[in-house]
Design a protein around this motif. Sequence first.
Motif, PDB file in Angstrom:
ATOM      1  N   ARG A  81     102.010  27.016  82.634  1.00 47.99           N
ATOM      2  CA  ARG A  81     100.603  27.235  82.293  1.00 47.99           C
ATOM      3  C   ARG A  81     100.363  27.019  80.802  1.00 47.99           C
ATOM      4  O   ARG A  81      99.370  26.395  80.422  1.00 47.99           O
ATOM      5  N   PRO A 132      96.488  26.599  79.830  1.00 55.18           N
ATOM      6  CA  PRO A 132      96.568  28.038  79.539  1.00 55.18           C
ATOM      7  C   PRO A 132      95.548  28.906  80.272  1.00 55.18           C
ATOM      8  O   PRO A 132      95.819  30.059  80.560  1.00 55.18           O
ATOM      9  N   ARG A 133      94.385  28.360  80.607  1.00 54.06           N
ATOM     10  CA  ARG A 133      93.344  29.174  81.258  1.00 54.06           C
ATOM     11  C   ARG A 133      93.276  28.967  82.775  1.00 54.06           C
ATOM     12  O   ARG A 133      92.411  29.522  83.428  1.00 54.06           O
ATOM     13  N   TYR A 134      94.178  28.159  83.318  1.00 57.25           N
ATOM     14  CA  TYR A 134      94.157  27.851  84.752  1.00 57.25           C
ATOM     15  C   TYR A 134      95.270  28.636  85.425  1.00 57.25           C
ATOM     16  O   TYR A 134      96.420  28.229  85.450  1.00 57.25           O
ATOM     17  N   SER A 135      94.927  29.805  85.985  1.00 60.29           N
ATOM     18  CA  SER A 135      95.941  30.726  86.502  1.00 60.29           C
ATOM     19  C   SER A 135      96.712  30.175  87.697  1.00 60.29           C
ATOM     20  O   SER A 135      97.827  30.595  87.950  1.00 60.29           O
TER      21      SER A 135
END
Length: 179
Positions: free
Chosen positions: A98, A103-106
Amino acid sequence: MSWRATGQRRIPVTAKMEGNFLESKLPAKAFATLTTPRRVGQRRLAESFSAWIQGVQAHNRVTLGWIRSIEKDSQPHIHAALIAAVRLDCTHAAMLWRAMVAPRYSEAAIVKPYRRGLCGLGYVLKRLNNFDGDIQFSENITSFAAGNGKSLFRTSSAERRLHRRIKAQFVRNSSMLSC
């Protein structure tokens, strides 16, 4: 093959058989599904995977083998089985992917301990006989095989050193388990 109406995966018989064979020979420790938030080229996806493998190895302080399949659907993604002498930190591996790609795409990474008997390697190999299947094995995969003896082929000194290092990881791990 595609998903069934019930939501279960369909794995071709040849992929199941090959997956079962490999599962009996290799110490698979993690199963991963790796995606990106946007469509990226296959080459970039493969390069990201290589960098990710290096980061997972560094964090776990172990040499990894792997089997991976890049699926070129509308949203290219990777299914991979990680092969190692020791248990791997799956949480860190998912966070690392990630951090590298989204980074913001879980949901960019799902990395879980490998569970034998669920045909995980068969799932990685499900596109084995398809023309669009891009399945690859790490160069060091034979060093992880159970009962791996002398090779029938010539090996370089670097290959022999790598093989000895991987075997030493198995020995070190078994001595830690016996304490």
